[in-house]
Scaffold this motif. Structure first.
Motif, mmCIF file in Angstrom:
data_model
loop_
_atom_site.group_PDB
_atom_site.id
_atom_site.type_symbol
_atom_site.label_atom_id
_atom_site.label_comp_id
_atom_site.label_asym_id
_atom_site.label_seq_id
_atom_site.Cartn_x
_atom_site.Cartn_y
_atom_site.Cartn_z
ATOM 1 N N GLY A 1 -5.903 29.230 88.495
ATOM 2 C CA GLY A 1 -6.906 28.606 87.646
ATOM 3 C C GLY A 1 -6.930 27.082 87.705
ATOM 4 N N LYS A 2 -6.039 26.462 88.484
ATOM 5 C CA LYS A 2 -5.979 24.994 88.536
ATOM 6 C C LYS A 2 -6.800 24.393 89.675
ATOM 7 N N ASP A 3 -7.214 25.207 90.618
ATOM 8 C CA ASP A 3 -7.961 24.684 91.773
ATOM 9 C C ASP A 3 -9.274 23.993 91.398
ATOM 10 N N PRO A 4 -10.069 24.528 90.449
ATOM 11 C CA PRO A 4 -11.342 23.874 90.138
ATOM 12 C C PRO A 4 -11.208 22.438 89.620
ATOM 13 N N GLU A 5 -10.091 22.104 89.021
ATOM 14 C CA GLU A 5 -9.897 20.754 88.475
ATOM 15 C C GLU A 5 -9.096 19.861 89.417
ATOM 16 N N SER A 6 -8.698 20.377 90.567
ATOM 17 C CA SER A 6 -7.843 19.656 91.504
ATOM 18 C C SER A 6 -8.640 19.080 92.664
ATOM 19 N N VAL A 7 -7.974 18.189 93.391
ATOM 20 C CA VAL A 7 -8.513 17.653 94.638
ATOM 21 C C VAL A 7 -7.676 18.260 95.761
ATOM 22 N N HIS A 8 -8.330 18.627 96.838
ATOM 23 C CA HIS A 8 -7.673 19.364 97.918
ATOM 24 C C HIS A 8 -7.633 18.496 99.176
ATOM 25 N N LEU A 9 -6.420 18.173 99.590
ATOM 26 C CA LEU A 9 -6.198 17.361 100.785
ATOM 27 C C LEU A 9 -5.664 18.278 101.872
ATOM 28 N N TYR A 10 -6.331 18.282 103.021
ATOM 29 C CA TYR A 10 -5.875 19.189 104.071
ATOM 30 C C TYR A 10 -6.269 18.684 105.442
ATOM 31 N N ALA A 11 -5.506 19.127 106.424
ATOM 32 C CA ALA A 11 -5.778 18.822 107.820
ATOM 33 C C ALA A 11 -6.149 20.112 108.534
ATOM 34 N N THR A 12 -7.112 20.000 109.411
ATOM 35 C CA THR A 12 -7.513 21.156 110.210
ATOM 36 C C THR A 12 -7.354 20.841 111.690
ATOM 37 N N GLU A 13 -7.082 21.906 112.429
ATOM 38 C CA GLU A 13 -7.002 21.821 113.885
ATOM 39 C C GLU A 13 -7.629 23.099 114.410
ATOM 40 N N ASN A 14 -8.620 22.968 115.255
ATOM 41 C CA ASN A 14 -9.366 24.127 115.769
ATOM 42 C C ASN A 14 -9.875 25.018 114.636
ATOM 43 N N GLY A 15 -10.331 24.380 113.544
ATOM 44 C CA GLY A 15 -10.901 25.107 112.417
ATOM 45 C C GLY A 15 -9.890 25.746 111.483
ATOM 46 N N GLU A 16 -8.608 25.587 111.751
ATOM 47 C CA GLU A 16 -7.553 26.216 110.949
ATOM 48 C C GLU A 16 -6.850 25.162 110.091
ATOM 49 N N VAL A 17 -6.536 25.497 108.848
ATOM 50 C CA VAL A 17 -5.782 24.592 107.978
ATOM 51 C C VAL A 17 -4.334 24.574 108.458
ATOM 52 N N VAL A 18 -3.845 23.379 108.825
ATOM 53 C CA VAL A 18 -2.482 23.253 109.335
ATOM 54 C C VAL A 18 -1.564 22.486 108.380
ATOM 55 N N ALA A 19 -2.151 21.781 107.413
ATOM 56 C CA ALA A 19 -1.378 21.074 106.390
ATOM 57 C C ALA A 19 -2.248 21.002 105.143
ATOM 58 N N TYR A 20 -1.612 21.051 103.977
ATOM 59 C CA TYR A 20 -2.378 21.111 102.737
ATOM 60 C C TYR A 20 -1.535 20.604 101.577
ATOM 61 N N ALA A 21 -2.186 19.950 100.626
ATOM 62 C CA ALA A 21 -1.567 19.603 99.349
ATOM 63 C C ALA A 21 -2.652 19.627 98.271
ATOM 64 N N ARG A 22 -2.273 20.114 97.111
ATOM 65 C CA ARG A 22 -3.191 20.129 95.969
ATOM 66 C C ARG A 22 -2.831 18.958 95.072
ATOM 67 N N LEU A 23 -3.805 18.115 94.781
ATOM 68 C CA LEU A 23 -3.604 16.941 93.940
ATOM 69 C C LEU A 23 -4.164 17.245 92.560
ATOM 70 N N LEU A 24 -3.277 17.220 91.571
ATOM 71 C CA LEU A 24 -3.658 17.615 90.220
ATOM 72 C C LEU A 24 -3.688 16.401 89.298
ATOM 73 N N PRO A 25 -4.778 16.221 88.568
ATOM 74 C CA PRO A 25 -4.852 15.085 87.650
ATOM 75 C C PRO A 25 -3.895 15.248 86.468
ATOM 76 N N ALA A 26 -3.611 14.149 85.810
ATOM 77 C CA ALA A 26 -2.758 14.178 84.617
ATOM 78 C C ALA A 26 -3.320 15.176 83.617
ATOM 79 N N GLY A 27 -2.419 15.929 82.985
ATOM 80 C CA GLY A 27 -2.817 16.870 81.958
ATOM 81 C C GLY A 27 -3.111 18.276 82.446
ATOM 82 N N LEU A 28 -3.181 18.492 83.749
ATOM 83 C CA LEU A 28 -3.499 19.829 84.247
ATOM 84 C C LEU A 28 -2.253 20.702 84.346
ATOM 85 N N SER A 29 -1.223 20.230 85.041
ATOM 86 C CA SER A 29 0.052 20.948 85.092
ATOM 87 C C SER A 29 1.088 20.285 84.197
ATOM 88 N N TYR A 30 1.074 18.965 84.211
ATOM 89 C CA TYR A 30 2.033 18.153 83.462
ATOM 90 C C TYR A 30 1.281 17.006 82.800
#
Length: 148
Positions: free
Chosen positions: A40-69
């Motif tokens: 349920g936290k994805d809609p309020e998060s920012v998604h940083l990711y790298a793709t190679e040949n259309g595939e996600v090869v690295a990813y991090a979810r950036l959560l604003p203050a107050g969402l998880s902590y």
């Protein structure tokens, strides 16, 4: 390799599918850890990711203050298995922290790290703020970064 940083509403269905697939492959399948990946936290998060040949090869979810902590946080940090130990994880963390600075001008970032990765996160200035505890059967530690 192509990098992307997008709010949830800016992700296409195909992008979201590839992100969730990468997260499930690492955190559920590879780590043999059945847990509710969609929290349920994805809609309020920012998604940083790298793709190679259309595939996600690295990813991090950036959560604003107050969402998880109270503090903003970085979660779901992953690099595809065959690209680990190549420096991609360092690039991902540097980009994550820089993106959070641009988005929210953060002075502090909190993470819930798997304990084995503590030295990796410490290399960015994160310091442990909890004892090691089990989360879904995996040892974790809470860590905090403060802008110097």
């Amino acid at each position: 390799m192509e990098w992307h940083c997008k709010a949830f509403q800016d992700l296409s269905a195909a992008e979201l599918y590839r992100i969730l697939d990468a997260r499930v492959q690492v955190f559920v399948v590879e780590q043999n850890c059945p847990y509710p990946e969609i929290d349920g936290k994805d809609p309020e998060s920012v998604h940083l990711y790298a793709t190679e040949n259309g595939e996600v090869v690295a990813y991090a979810r950036l959560l604003p203050a107050g969402l998880s902590y109270t503090e903003p946080s970085i979660g779901r940090v992953l690099v595809k298995e065959e690209l680990r130990k190549t420096g991609l994880g360092k690039t991902l963390m540097n980009r994550s922290m820089a993106s959070m600075q641009e988005l929210w001008e953060v002075d502090v970032i909190k993470i819930q790290a798997q304990d084995y990765a503590r030295p990796f996160y410490a290399s960015f200035g994160f310091e442990p703020i909890s004892d090691v505890y089990p989360e879904d059967g995996i040892p974790h530690v809470d860590m905090l970064w403060h802008r110097q």
